[in-house]
Design an enzyme around this catalytic site. Structure first.
Site, PDB file in Angstrom:
ATOM      1  N   ARG A 159       6.722  -1.292   0.643  1.00  0.00           N
ATOM      2  CA  ARG A 159       6.975  -0.331  -0.422  1.00  0.00           C
ATOM      3  C   ARG A 159       8.460   0.017  -0.386  1.00  0.00           C
ATOM      4  O   ARG A 159       9.101  -0.028   0.662  1.00  0.00           O
ATOM      5  CB  ARG A 159       6.144   0.926  -0.231  1.00  0.00           C
ATOM      6  CG  ARG A 159       4.627   0.681  -0.182  1.00  0.00           C
ATOM      7  CD  ARG A 159       3.883   1.973   0.102  1.00  0.00           C
ATOM      8  NE  ARG A 159       2.429   1.796   0.124  1.00  0.00           N
ATOM      9  CZ  ARG A 159       1.712   1.558   1.215  1.00  0.00           C
ATOM     10  NH1 ARG A 159       2.321   1.479   2.401  1.00  0.00           N
ATOM     11  NH2 ARG A 159       0.400   1.407   1.159  1.00  0.00           N
ATOM     12  N   LYS A 183       2.258   5.025   4.535  1.00  0.00           N
ATOM     13  CA  LYS A 183       1.619   6.232   4.023  1.00  0.00           C
ATOM     14  C   LYS A 183       0.795   6.896   5.114  1.00  0.00           C
ATOM     15  O   LYS A 183       0.155   6.228   5.929  1.00  0.00           O
ATOM     16  CB  LYS A 183       0.724   5.891   2.823  1.00  0.00           C
ATOM     17  CG  LYS A 183       1.493   5.547   1.554  1.00  0.00           C
ATOM     18  CD  LYS A 183       0.550   5.392   0.381  1.00  0.00           C
ATOM     19  CE  LYS A 183       1.314   5.180  -0.922  1.00  0.00           C
ATOM     20  NZ  LYS A 183       0.405   5.030  -2.070  1.00  0.00           N
ATOM     21  N   HIS A 254       8.043  -2.769  -6.810  1.00  0.00           N
ATOM     22  CA  HIS A 254       6.609  -2.944  -6.592  1.00  0.00           C
ATOM     23  C   HIS A 254       6.153  -4.338  -7.015  1.00  0.00           C
ATOM     24  O   HIS A 254       5.184  -4.878  -6.481  1.00  0.00           O
ATOM     25  CB  HIS A 254       5.828  -1.882  -7.356  1.00  0.00           C
ATOM     26  CG  HIS A 254       4.528  -1.522  -6.711  1.00  0.00           C
ATOM     27  ND1 HIS A 254       4.463  -0.910  -5.485  1.00  0.00           N
ATOM     28  CD2 HIS A 254       3.248  -1.707  -7.110  1.00  0.00           C
ATOM     29  CE1 HIS A 254       3.189  -0.715  -5.168  1.00  0.00           C
ATOM     30  NE2 HIS A 254       2.445  -1.204  -6.125  1.00  0.00           N
ATOM     31  N   ARG A 257       6.454  -6.570  -4.098  1.00  0.00           N
ATOM     32  CA  ARG A 257       5.328  -6.339  -3.180  1.00  0.00           C
ATOM     33  C   ARG A 257       4.089  -7.074  -3.682  1.00  0.00           C
ATOM     34  O   ARG A 257       3.398  -7.746  -2.924  1.00  0.00           O
ATOM     35  CB  ARG A 257       5.067  -4.836  -3.095  1.00  0.00           C
ATOM     36  CG  ARG A 257       3.843  -4.403  -2.286  1.00  0.00           C
ATOM     37  CD  ARG A 257       3.861  -2.884  -2.166  1.00  0.00           C
ATOM     38  NE  ARG A 257       2.609  -2.305  -1.719  1.00  0.00           N
ATOM     39  CZ  ARG A 257       2.232  -2.188  -0.453  1.00  0.00           C
ATOM     40  NH1 ARG A 257       3.012  -2.651   0.513  1.00  0.00           N
ATOM     41  NH2 ARG A 257       1.084  -1.620  -0.137  1.00  0.00           N
ATOM     42  N   HIS A 280      -2.718  -1.263   3.578  1.00  0.00           N
ATOM     43  CA  HIS A 280      -3.797  -0.604   2.853  1.00  0.00           C
ATOM     44  C   HIS A 280      -4.867  -0.139   3.831  1.00  0.00           C
ATOM     45  O   HIS A 280      -5.274  -0.888   4.715  1.00  0.00           O
ATOM     46  CB  HIS A 280      -4.442  -1.570   1.851  1.00  0.00           C
ATOM     47  CG  HIS A 280      -3.575  -1.855   0.669  1.00  0.00           C
ATOM     48  ND1 HIS A 280      -3.696  -3.006  -0.085  1.00  0.00           N
ATOM     49  CD2 HIS A 280      -2.572  -1.144   0.098  1.00  0.00           C
ATOM     50  CE1 HIS A 280      -2.809  -2.978  -1.069  1.00  0.00           C
ATOM     51  NE2 HIS A 280      -2.121  -1.860  -0.968  1.00  0.00           N
ATOM     52  N   TYR A 289      -5.437  -4.746  -5.917  1.00  0.00           N
ATOM     53  CA  TYR A 289      -3.989  -4.898  -6.001  1.00  0.00           C
ATOM     54  C   TYR A 289      -3.571  -6.345  -6.164  1.00  0.00           C
ATOM     55  O   TYR A 289      -2.560  -6.647  -6.782  1.00  0.00           O
ATOM     56  CB  TYR A 289      -3.386  -4.311  -4.722  1.00  0.00           C
ATOM     57  CG  TYR A 289      -1.881  -4.264  -4.678  1.00  0.00           C
ATOM     58  CD1 TYR A 289      -1.188  -3.253  -5.309  1.00  0.00           C
ATOM     59  CD2 TYR A 289      -1.161  -5.222  -3.997  1.00  0.00           C
ATOM     60  CE1 TYR A 289       0.180  -3.185  -5.259  1.00  0.00           C
ATOM     61  CE2 TYR A 289       0.219  -5.176  -3.938  1.00  0.00           C
ATOM     62  CZ  TYR A 289       0.883  -4.161  -4.570  1.00  0.00           C
ATOM     63  OH  TYR A 289       2.240  -4.104  -4.515  1.00  0.00           O
TER      64      TYR A 289
END
Length: 308
Positions: A159, A183, A254, A257, A280, A289
């Site tokens: 990211r 994250k 993005h 990615r 993830h 995704y």
């Protein structure tokens, strides 16, 4: 709707929820801003309807709030996010004993139509990276940096915030891996290939040394004044490169990615391996995704179907 001043009880609940997000949940500043923006909209709506305490916010309040936004033309994806914010907030309030029942338990969010960012074809990436290589030949610090950033973004599927947050010590050049904080403050190790390794090494030797300043610290990538590069700068660089290609719908980091994930799958990578690389928490996210390209689908069909 004009901005409504929140009653003290609602304002205090919003402040406590903000502390919860940044403290216990360790959410990023960007995520906290999004949550609080959504919550502010909800509480202002509730206050406009006469609510002075959290207990006065009912399921009907939530439904009318979302309905008003839908009529105003808010996208389904934003409505879904705001619905999730409401559920997170009321569940928190119930645990904190600020309310006796959770009004959002039966709140349904609109289904979001799946959309994927633009994916670059491999030949497009070859063109883009070739141009970056040519630009870096003059030893310009910015050109060296931009090449290294794009090579690393595509090699790792990071990211943009993760890339900007990298420190030099996060790299393990011998193993060609990097440590990244994703994250939820979850750490993972991601491999990268030789082209990215060479580009990063060139940046460290010939580019970073010309920009480093007293306030640079351990930041891997620097801006023109020597500070840590920020996400806006990275997005601007990538956007300009995509516009120069002229034949892609991709607009930002993005897409790199997503391209990395797609090309890994096209090359036969296991879905769970891609999940680990991307960071993830759920395999379902990786499945949404990424997508199967037409070429890979056709190849699988030809190999498996007896009448292909």
């Amino acid at each position: 709707m004009d901005k409504v001043e929140l009653p003290p009880a609602l304002a205090e609940a919003a402040s406590s929820f903000s502390r919860y997000l940044t403290g216990e949940r360790a959410r990023s500043a960007h995520t906290v801003r999004a949550y609080l923006s959504d919550l502010g909209s909800l509480l202002e709506h509730a206050a406009a309807e006469g609510a002075r305490e959290l207990a006065e916010i009912e399921l009907g309040t939530l439904r009318r709030w979302l309905g008003a936004q839908s009529e105003a033309g808010i996208s389904r994806s934003t409505l879904a996010r705001r619905s999730a914010t409401a559920r997170t907030f009321t569940a928190w309030a119930l645990r904190e004993e600020l309310i006796e029942t959770d009004p959002a338990l039966r709140l349904k969010a609109p289904k979001v139509e799946g959309s994927l960012p633009g994916v670059l074809q491999q030949q497009q990436l070859v063109r883009l990276l070739t141009e970056l290589n040519e630009a870096a030949q003059d030893g310009s610090p910015m050109a060296l940096r931009n090449r290294a950033m794009v090579e690393l973004l595509y090699a790792t599927g990071l990211r943009v915030g993760e890339l900007a947050g990298l420190d030099i010590d996060d790299l393990d050049p011998d193993r060609r891996t990097l440590r990244v904080l994703g994250k939820g403050n979850k750490e993972r190790t991601v491999p990268y290939g030789l082209p990215a390794a060479l580009a990063v090494d060139d940046w460290l030797r010939r580019g970073r040394t010309k920009l480093v300043a007293a306030g640079s610290g351990p930041a891997l990538f620097l801006g023109v004044r020597g500070g840590r590069v920020d996400q806006r700068q990275v997005r601007s660089v990538v956007k300009g490169l995509f516009e120069a290609l002229g034949d892609t719908a991709a607009t930002g980091p993005h897409a790199l990615r997503h391209s990395a994930a797609t090309h890994l799958l096209d090359g036969g990578a296991d879905l769970r391996a891609v999940q680990e690389i991307l960071g993830h928490s759920s395999l379902a996210t990786t499945q949404i995704y990424t997508h199967v390209s037409v070429d890979r689908l056709r190849k699988s069909y030809q190999q498996a179907h007896p009448r292909a």
